[in-house]
Design a protein around this motif. Structure first.
Motif, mmCIF file in Angstrom:
data_model
loop_
_atom_site.group_PDB
_atom_site.id
_atom_site.type_symbol
_atom_site.label_atom_id
_atom_site.label_comp_id
_atom_site.label_asym_id
_atom_site.label_seq_id
_atom_site.Cartn_x
_atom_site.Cartn_y
_atom_site.Cartn_z
ATOM 1 N N CYS A 15 0.705 -1.043 0.421
ATOM 2 C CA CYS A 15 -0.168 0.185 0.409
ATOM 3 C C CYS A 15 0.987 0.714 -0.007
ATOM 4 O O CYS A 15 0.242 2.687 -0.399
ATOM 5 N N GLY A 16 2.519 1.549 0.253
ATOM 6 C CA GLY A 16 3.323 2.290 0.575
ATOM 7 C C GLY A 16 3.200 3.239 1.522
ATOM 8 O O GLY A 16 3.687 4.279 1.270
ATOM 9 N N GLU A 17 1.948 2.438 2.467
ATOM 10 C CA GLU A 17 1.804 4.114 3.067
ATOM 11 C C GLU A 17 2.887 3.721 4.574
ATOM 12 O O GLU A 17 3.682 3.092 4.556
ATOM 13 N N GLN A 18 3.248 4.928 5.160
ATOM 14 C CA GLN A 18 4.199 4.502 6.489
ATOM 15 C C GLN A 18 3.604 4.572 7.366
ATOM 16 O O GLN A 18 2.579 4.897 7.968
ATOM 17 N N LEU A 19 3.732 3.836 8.483
ATOM 18 C CA LEU A 19 3.343 3.807 9.643
ATOM 19 C C LEU A 19 3.527 4.378 10.597
ATOM 20 O O LEU A 19 4.473 5.607 10.440
ATOM 21 N N ARG A 20 2.611 4.690 12.039
ATOM 22 C CA ARG A 20 3.283 5.945 12.608
ATOM 23 C C ARG A 20 3.500 5.777 13.515
ATOM 24 O O ARG A 20 3.137 4.697 14.297
ATOM 25 N N MET A 21 4.563 6.380 13.935
ATOM 26 C CA MET A 21 5.564 5.923 15.651
ATOM 27 C C MET A 21 5.274 7.173 16.393
ATOM 28 O O MET A 21 6.155 8.692 16.639
ATOM 29 N N LEU A 22 5.577 6.858 17.501
ATOM 30 C CA LEU A 22 5.846 7.768 18.406
ATOM 31 C C LEU A 22 7.673 7.493 19.533
ATOM 32 O O LEU A 22 6.975 5.899 19.614
ATOM 33 N N GLU A 23 8.273 8.088 19.248
ATOM 34 C CA GLU A 23 9.478 8.113 19.889
ATOM 35 C C GLU A 23 9.357 8.753 21.284
ATOM 36 O O GLU A 23 9.878 9.970 20.896
ATOM 37 N N VAL A 24 9.431 8.215 22.405
ATOM 38 C CA VAL A 24 9.849 8.374 23.843
ATOM 39 C C VAL A 24 10.610 8.698 23.852
ATOM 40 O O VAL A 24 11.796 7.639 23.814
ATOM 41 N N GLY A 25 10.922 9.694 24.834
ATOM 42 C CA GLY A 25 12.927 9.679 25.383
ATOM 43 C C GLY A 25 13.827 10.432 23.906
ATOM 44 O O GLY A 25 14.867 9.217 23.499
ATOM 45 N N ALA A 26 13.469 10.610 22.748
ATOM 46 C CA ALA A 26 14.316 10.825 21.529
ATOM 47 C C ALA A 26 15.683 11.926 22.424
ATOM 48 O O ALA A 26 15.254 12.316 22.138
ATOM 49 N N LEU A 27 16.318 10.546 21.290
ATOM 50 C CA LEU A 27 17.934 11.802 21.320
ATOM 51 C C LEU A 27 18.436 11.752 20.295
ATOM 52 O O LEU A 27 19.341 12.883 19.644
ATOM 53 N N SER A 28 17.631 12.096 19.001
ATOM 54 C CA SER A 28 18.651 12.001 18.139
ATOM 55 C C SER A 28 17.063 12.102 16.528
ATOM 56 O O SER A 28 16.545 11.303 17.034
ATOM 57 N N THR A 29 17.549 12.293 14.993
ATOM 58 C CA THR A 29 16.646 11.947 14.580
ATOM 59 C C THR A 29 17.110 11.839 12.709
ATOM 60 O O THR A 29 16.699 11.182 11.929
ATOM 61 N N GLN A 30 18.678 10.756 13.669
ATOM 62 C CA GLN A 30 19.289 9.852 12.510
ATOM 63 C C GLN A 30 19.234 8.603 12.859
ATOM 64 O O GLN A 30 20.436 7.722 12.433
ATOM 65 N N ASN A 31 18.403 7.820 13.859
ATOM 66 C CA ASN A 31 18.525 6.409 13.836
ATOM 67 C C ASN A 31 18.092 5.464 12.927
ATOM 68 O O ASN A 31 17.454 6.038 12.155
ATOM 69 N N ALA A 32 17.722 4.602 12.585
ATOM 70 C CA ALA A 32 17.811 3.057 12.022
ATOM 71 C C ALA A 32 16.021 3.372 11.702
ATOM 72 O O ALA A 32 15.928 3.062 10.142
ATOM 73 N N CYS A 33 15.607 3.822 12.280
ATOM 74 C CA CYS A 33 13.992 4.139 12.149
ATOM 75 C C CYS A 33 13.410 5.301 11.589
ATOM 76 O O CYS A 33 12.767 5.012 10.623
ATOM 77 N N SER A 34 14.223 6.238 11.543
ATOM 78 C CA SER A 34 13.955 7.097 10.965
ATOM 79 C C SER A 34 14.927 7.251 9.841
ATOM 80 O O SER A 34 13.508 7.936 8.368
ATOM 81 N N LYS A 35 15.839 6.662 9.609
ATOM 82 C CA LYS A 35 16.020 6.659 8.080
ATOM 83 C C LYS A 35 15.490 5.461 6.741
ATOM 84 O O LYS A 35 16.150 5.344 5.983
ATOM 85 N N SER A 36 14.855 4.329 7.764
ATOM 86 C CA SER A 36 14.308 3.424 6.852
ATOM 87 C C SER A 36 13.412 3.816 6.167
ATOM 88 O O SER A 36 12.768 3.251 5.573
ATOM 89 N N GLY A 37 12.283 4.436 6.004
ATOM 90 C CA GLY A 37 11.362 4.630 5.219
ATOM 91 C C GLY A 37 10.246 4.937 5.412
ATOM 92 O O GLY A 37 9.926 5.390 5.049
ATOM 93 N N TYR A 38 9.730 3.974 6.882
ATOM 94 C CA TYR A 38 8.527 3.381 6.931
ATOM 95 C C TYR A 38 8.185 3.738 7.333
ATOM 96 O O TYR A 38 6.555 3.694 8.036
ATOM 97 N N PHE A 39 8.890 4.920 8.418
ATOM 98 C CA PHE A 39 7.479 5.143 9.627
ATOM 99 C C PHE A 39 7.356 6.801 9.219
ATOM 100 O O PHE A 39 8.757 7.441 9.470
ATOM 101 N N ASP A 40 6.323 7.470 10.045
ATOM 102 C CA ASP A 40 6.395 8.776 10.436
ATOM 103 C C ASP A 40 6.251 8.696 12.059
ATOM 104 O O ASP A 40 5.576 8.511 12.429
ATOM 105 N N ILE A 41 7.052 9.714 11.747
ATOM 106 C CA ILE A 41 7.700 9.365 13.733
ATOM 107 C C ILE A 41 7.537 10.833 14.314
ATOM 108 O O ILE A 41 8.107 12.298 13.515
ATOM 109 N N GLU A 42 6.635 10.936 15.633
ATOM 110 C CA GLU A 42 6.749 12.012 16.064
ATOM 111 C C GLU A 42 7.926 11.722 17.157
ATOM 112 O O GLU A 42 7.789 10.377 18.024
ATOM 113 N N ARG A 43 8.536 12.222 17.807
ATOM 114 C CA ARG A 43 9.726 12.650 18.526
ATOM 115 C C ARG A 43 9.029 13.154 19.344
ATOM 116 O O ARG A 43 9.205 14.239 19.628
ATOM 117 N N ILE A 44 9.692 12.912 20.721
ATOM 118 C CA ILE A 44 9.854 14.092 22.038
ATOM 119 C C ILE A 44 10.385 12.956 22.794
ATOM 120 O O ILE A 44 11.350 12.350 23.177
#
Length: 289
Positions: free
Chosen positions: A109-138
Motif C-alpha cells: 500500500c505504500g503507506e508509512q506507519l505512525r511511530m511515537l518515539e519517547v525519549g528521542a535523542l536523535s533524528t538520525q537513528n535506524a527507524c528514521s532512515k528506514s522510510g517506513y515510519f512517520d515519526i513524532e519524537r518527544i
C-alpha cells in the motif's frame, strides 16, 4: 596549535549543529556508565524527598544534579552510549525484527506507519532512515530540531485515530523514571496511545506484530534485580494488555517487542516484591496498583 585547542573546548549538545572541526575525545565507557548511574540514584533520592515533603533535601539533591551537568549532561552520556563502539543505536534491533513485514506492507500500500518515539535523542537513528515510519519524537529536554520538548506523562490523551500510533518506542526511558509506581503508570499509559488491534485484521504483514511497544532497558534491570525478572515483567505487561512477540538479551541491554491485544486488560496488582535476594543485586522495580 593553541588556537585549535581553544576551539575544541567541549560544548553543550544544545549548542546547535555539529562542529566542522574534530570533536573532543568522548568520555570513557566506565565514566559514561558511572554518570548515568549517579544521575539515576540522585533522581530516585529526589523523588523520595519530594514524597516526604522534605524541601531542604530536595534542594540539596537538585544542586548535586546540577553540579553533574543536569539532564543535558545525562543525555550527552546517553548519546555517547549510542555510538557503534558502545552497542550502537537500539532501533537497529527493532528494524531487524520488523524489516520483512514493513517491506511487505510498503509494497502492498505504500503507506508509512505512525511511530511515537519517547525519549528521542536523535533524528538520525535506524527507524528514521528506514522510510517506513512517520515519526513524532518527544523528550524532556530536546537536543535538536525535530524533537518536541514534552513529558510523555503529561502528553494529552488521543482524541481520535489521527492522534494514535502504530508503534511506540520506549528505549532506555523507563529506567530513568525515578519510582516503581511511575514506571508502571508509564507502561499502562502507552496502551492509550496505540491504535486498536482490530485495525490490522485485514493487513496480513502487520497483524502478527502491530500495534506494538518497543521496550529497551539496561540488562541488569531484568537479569540482576531483587524485584524484577522476565517472568515478572511478562506478568505486568500481560495484565495491561500486551503479548511479547520478540526479545533479545545482550550483556548491556534487553530488547522487547510487545503487541497490544484486543482483549481487555486484566485488573491485577503487582506490588514491590523481592524475587531474588542478594547484596550484589540492584533495586529496579515496576509497581502496578
Amino acid at each position: 596549535m593553541m588556537a585549535v585547542k581553544k576551539k575544541r573546548q567541549q560544548k553543550s549538545l544544545a549548542a546547535g549543529r555539529p562542529p566542522t572541526i574534530q570533536r573532543p575525545k568522548s568520555i570513557t565507557r566506565t565514566a559514561t556508565k558511572a554518570l548515568i548511574n549517579k544521575h539515576h540514584l540522585l533522581e530516585k533520592r529526589k523523588q523520595q524527598a519530594i514524597s516526604k515533603g522534605d524541601k531542604a533535601e530536595e534542594t540539596l539533591i537538585t544542586s548535586e544534579i546540577d553540579s553533574l551537568g543536569g539532564l543535558e549532561r545525562y543525555q550527552e552520556a546517553s548519546l555517547q552510549g549510542q555510538r557503534h563502539d558502545r552497542g550502537g543505536d537500539s532501533s537497529r534491533v527493532l528494524m531487524q525484527w520488523l524489516e520483512t513485514c514493513l517491506s511487505s506492507h510498503k509494497e502492498a500500500c505504500g503507506e508509512q506507519l505512525r511511530m511515537l518515539e519517547v525519549g528521542a535523542l536523535s533524528t538520525q537513528n535506524a527507524c528514521s532512515k528506514s522510510g517506513y515510519f512517520d515519526i513524532e519524537r518527544i523528550d524532556l529536554n530536546s537536543q535538536e530540531k525535530g524533537i518536541l520538548q514534552q513529558d510523555f506523562m503529561e502528553r494529552p490523551l488521543p482524541q481520535g485515530n489521527a492522534e494514535e500510533f502504530d508503534i511506540i518506542s520506549l528505549s532506555l526511558v523507563l529506567n530513568f523514571v525515578p519510582d516503581p509506581q511511575g514506571r508502571g503508570e508509564m507502561l499502562r499509559r502507552t496502551t492509550q496511545f496505540l491504535y486498536d488491534p482490530g485495525r490490522y485484521i485485514t493487513s496480513l504483514p502487520l497483524s502478527p506484530s502491530f500495534p506494538c511497544l518497543f521496550l529497551v532497558l539496561p540488562a541488569p534491570c531484568v537479569t540482576n534485580s531483587r524485584y524484577m525478572d522476565e517472568e515478572r515483567l511478562t506478568g505486568i505487561m500481560t495484565s495491561i494488555g500486551y503479548t511479547m512477540t520478540e526479545s533479545k538479551t545482550t550483556q548491556r541491554l534487553v530488547y522487547y517487542l510487545w503487541r497490544k491485544e484486543s482483549k481487555r486488560p486484566v485488573k491485577s496488582s503487582f506490588p514491590k516484591k523481592e524475587l531474588r535476594p542478594g547484596s550484589f543485586r540492584n533495586n529496579f522495580a515496576i509497581v502496578l496498583k
